[in-house]
Write an enzyme that holds these catalytic residues in place. Structure first.
Site, mmCIF file in Angstrom:
data_model
loop_
_atom_site.group_PDB
_atom_site.id
_atom_site.type_symbol
_atom_site.label_atom_id
_atom_site.label_comp_id
_atom_site.label_asym_id
_atom_site.label_seq_id
_atom_site.Cartn_x
_atom_site.Cartn_y
_atom_site.Cartn_z
ATOM 1 N N CYS A 48 0.836 -1.196 0.000
ATOM 2 C CA CYS A 48 0.000 0.000 0.000
ATOM 3 C C CYS A 48 0.872 1.247 0.000
ATOM 4 C CB CYS A 48 -0.917 -0.013 1.221
ATOM 5 S SG CYS A 48 -2.071 1.382 1.300
ATOM 6 N N ASP A 50 0.465 3.767 1.773
ATOM 7 C CA ASP A 50 0.450 4.382 3.104
ATOM 8 C C ASP A 50 1.872 4.624 3.603
ATOM 9 O OD1 ASP A 50 0.256 4.666 6.053
ATOM 10 O OD2 ASP A 50 -1.857 4.218 5.718
ATOM 11 N N ARG A 52 3.021 4.889 6.424
ATOM 12 C CA ARG A 52 3.370 4.205 7.667
ATOM 13 C C ARG A 52 3.861 2.780 7.440
ATOM 14 N NH1 ARG A 52 -2.379 4.879 10.413
ATOM 15 N NH2 ARG A 52 -2.894 4.252 8.261
ATOM 16 N N HIS A 104 -2.194 -3.890 5.011
ATOM 17 C CA HIS A 104 -1.983 -3.520 6.413
ATOM 18 C C HIS A 104 -3.325 -3.261 7.078
ATOM 19 C CE1 HIS A 104 -2.706 0.910 6.042
ATOM 20 N NE2 HIS A 104 -2.342 0.686 4.789
ATOM 21 N N CYS A 107 -6.133 -0.063 6.994
ATOM 22 C CA CYS A 107 -5.976 0.586 5.677
ATOM 23 C C CYS A 107 -7.188 1.476 5.385
ATOM 24 C CB CYS A 107 -5.826 -0.475 4.594
ATOM 25 S SG CYS A 107 -5.644 0.201 2.926
#
Length: 222
Positions: A48, A50, A52, A104, A107
């Protein structure tokens, strides 16, 4: 005023880069020389976007060891030439041995797809995740809390992307010629930093159906 602040922020990033580069050389004078020579990673990470979920960092691996492709909700679509180009380059040119699809928990893209939350243009992309949810609706019942349903869809989405990767001509052709390529499905936990192996590792074509069935059977037993 905003442009000045923005420029200052970017200058700070460049300064951080210079300090980082200097610190790497101090620790290892050959760091960048070795990195430049590293051209054969064994892993392709499809994850992803993202911020993080940084692949190298959470794996504890240095730059050069992992080839990475990221998009919103770690989706692999057979019409996405960007993702397919990365996959083809990784398998045919770099000869990676492992393709790892990593979602994750928590999400936001998956949650938006589950709840039908409108975001904008990305809604069209997240339609692929909604399709996964509709396909496996029986595993997303109201008996689960909202958080549990979202986390389960994260897992189901990863499992379906494993299927999509395995069904590409790229991986199919690699297996046909006897190339050693395994496809895996993992989900990363933001709350504890731990990767959850979904047990859908596929090393050849005939493993796909039984491994996927075994993965889904866990939800029937839950």
């Amino acid at each position: 005023m905003s442009e000045v602040k923005s420029g200052a922020a970017l200058s700070e990033l460049l300064e951080r880069n210079q300090r980082w580069a200097s610190s790497m050389v101090e620790k290892n004078p050959d760091y960048f020389k070795n990195l430049e020579a590293q051209t054969s990673p064994e892993y392709l990470w499809i994850g992803c976007s993202d911020s993080r979920v940084p692949a190298n960092e959470l794996l504890g691996m240095p730059p050069g060891d992992v080839f990475v492709h990221r998009n919103v909700a770690n989706v692999v679509v057979h019409s996405d030439l960007n993702c397919l180009s990365v996959l083809q380059f990784a398998v045919d040119v770099l000869k990676v041995k492992h393709v790892i699809i990593v979602g994750h928990y928590g999400c936001k893209g998956v949650h938006a797809a589950l709840t039908g939350t409108r975001i904008g243009l990305v809604d069209n992309w997240l339609r692929h995740v909604q399709d996964v949810g509709q396909k496996h609706e029986r595993y997303l019942g109201d008996v689960l809390s909202s958080r549990e349903r979202s986390d389960r869809l994260c897992e189901l989405n990863v499992a379906e992307q494993v299927v999509n990767v395995c069904q590409t001509t790229i991986v199919q052709d690699a297996w046909e010629r006897g190339q050693d390529v395994s496809v895996h499905g993992w989900v990363y936990g933001l709350k504890d930093g731990v990767l959850n192996d979904l047990g859908v590792t596929i090393t050849r074509r005939d493993e796909l159906a039984p491994r996927m069935a075994a993965c889904l059977a866990r939800y029937d037993a839950a």
